[in-house]
Scaffold this motif. Structure first.
Motif, short mmCIF file in Angstrom:
data_model
loop_
_atom_site.label_atom_id
_atom_site.label_comp_id
_atom_site.label_asym_id
_atom_site.label_seq_id
_atom_site.Cartn_x
_atom_site.Cartn_y
_atom_site.Cartn_z
N ASP A 80 6.53 5.42 -24.30
CA ASP A 80 6.58 7.07 -23.99
C ASP A 80 7.49 7.77 -24.14
O ASP A 80 9.22 7.44 -23.51
CB ASP A 80 6.90 6.43 -22.40
N SER A 82 8.55 10.39 -23.50
CA SER A 82 9.54 12.11 -21.71
C SER A 82 10.12 11.22 -21.86
O SER A 82 11.13 12.51 -20.94
CB SER A 82 7.92 11.62 -22.07
N ARG A 96 15.00 14.08 -19.11
CA ARG A 96 13.02 13.74 -18.86
C ARG A 96 11.93 14.50 -19.30
O ARG A 96 13.29 15.31 -19.71
CB ARG A 96 12.51 13.10 -17.81
N TRP A 99 7.36 18.89 -17.61
CA TRP A 99 5.49 18.72 -17.53
C TRP A 99 5.43 17.56 -18.20
O TRP A 99 5.60 16.94 -19.67
CB TRP A 99 5.09 19.07 -18.03
N LYS A 100 4.40 16.58 -18.05
CA LYS A 100 3.91 15.23 -19.36
C LYS A 100 3.37 15.80 -20.56
O LYS A 100 2.75 17.37 -20.31
CB LYS A 100 3.50 14.74 -18.03
N ASN A 101 4.44 15.06 -21.34
CA ASN A 101 3.96 15.56 -22.70
C ASN A 101 3.64 17.46 -22.83
O ASN A 101 3.87 17.75 -24.32
CB ASN A 101 2.32 15.43 -23.16
#
Length: 180
Positions: A80, A82, A96, A99-101
């Motif tokens: 991961d 991210s 981090r 937003w995801k991806n």
């Protein structure tokens, strides 16, 4: 002798703080053909640092040194990219994606502040800027399209710790360069 002792004690407590006031002003690859090793330049021209992969072909773990300050940056979970974590002394910085991806927007936080780093122009990876900071902070390539040399324009004063500056610089260059 008694009068000198308090001065020595005060100076000895101030020495560890001198690294905190340091500002990173640029980063450059050590070699022209790889992004595995970087030279870190600071406001103090006599103080250089380095950033490099911890293991030869493992892009998920990095180490750095600036003067006497050392730290590690590692991906939090193996598959991961991210989520990252920087550790240096007692500092722990969490990095981090917002937003995801979406690797153009990052939330960088420690126990005192939370900042948002994002590419300035959408999918152009040559320039990043910090939101939510007290003052302007940009990191950009010295030459457009050439991710080997980066300049940091930090007008936040001394509000960012050296660990926070390293986290910001790392995530910008990491996402803007090829992984061989």
């Amino acid at each position: 002798m008694i009068r000198i002792f308090p001065i020595v004690v005060v100076l000895s407590f101030m020495l560890p703080l001198s690294g905190q006031a340091q500002q990173i002003v640029s980063l450059a690859t050590r070699w022209n053909d790889t992004f595995r090793e970087w030279v870190i330049y600071t406001v103090d021209e006599d103080l250089e640092g380095d950033l490099h992969l911890r293991w030869q072909d493992n892009w998920t773990e990095w180490e750095y040194r600036i003067g006497e300050v050392t730290g590690q940056i590692r991906q939090k979970w193996r598959d991961d990219p991210s989520a990252w974590e920087l550790r240096s002394g007692s500092d722990i910085i969490t990095i981090r994606t917002v937003w995801k991806n979406d690797f153009r927007n990052w939330r960088i936080s420690d126990d005192q502040q939370q900042l948002t780093l994002k590419t300035r122009y959408g999918n152009i990876w040559d320039e990043w800027e910090l939101r939510d900071a007290q003052g302007r902070y940009r990191i950009y390539t010295n030459f457009e399209g050439d991710p080997r040399d980066w300049i940091i324009d930090n007008e936040t004063g001394e509000t960012l710790s050296l660990s926070m500056q390293m986290a910001i610089a790392f995530i910008a260059i990491y996402n803007s360069t090829d992984k061989e």
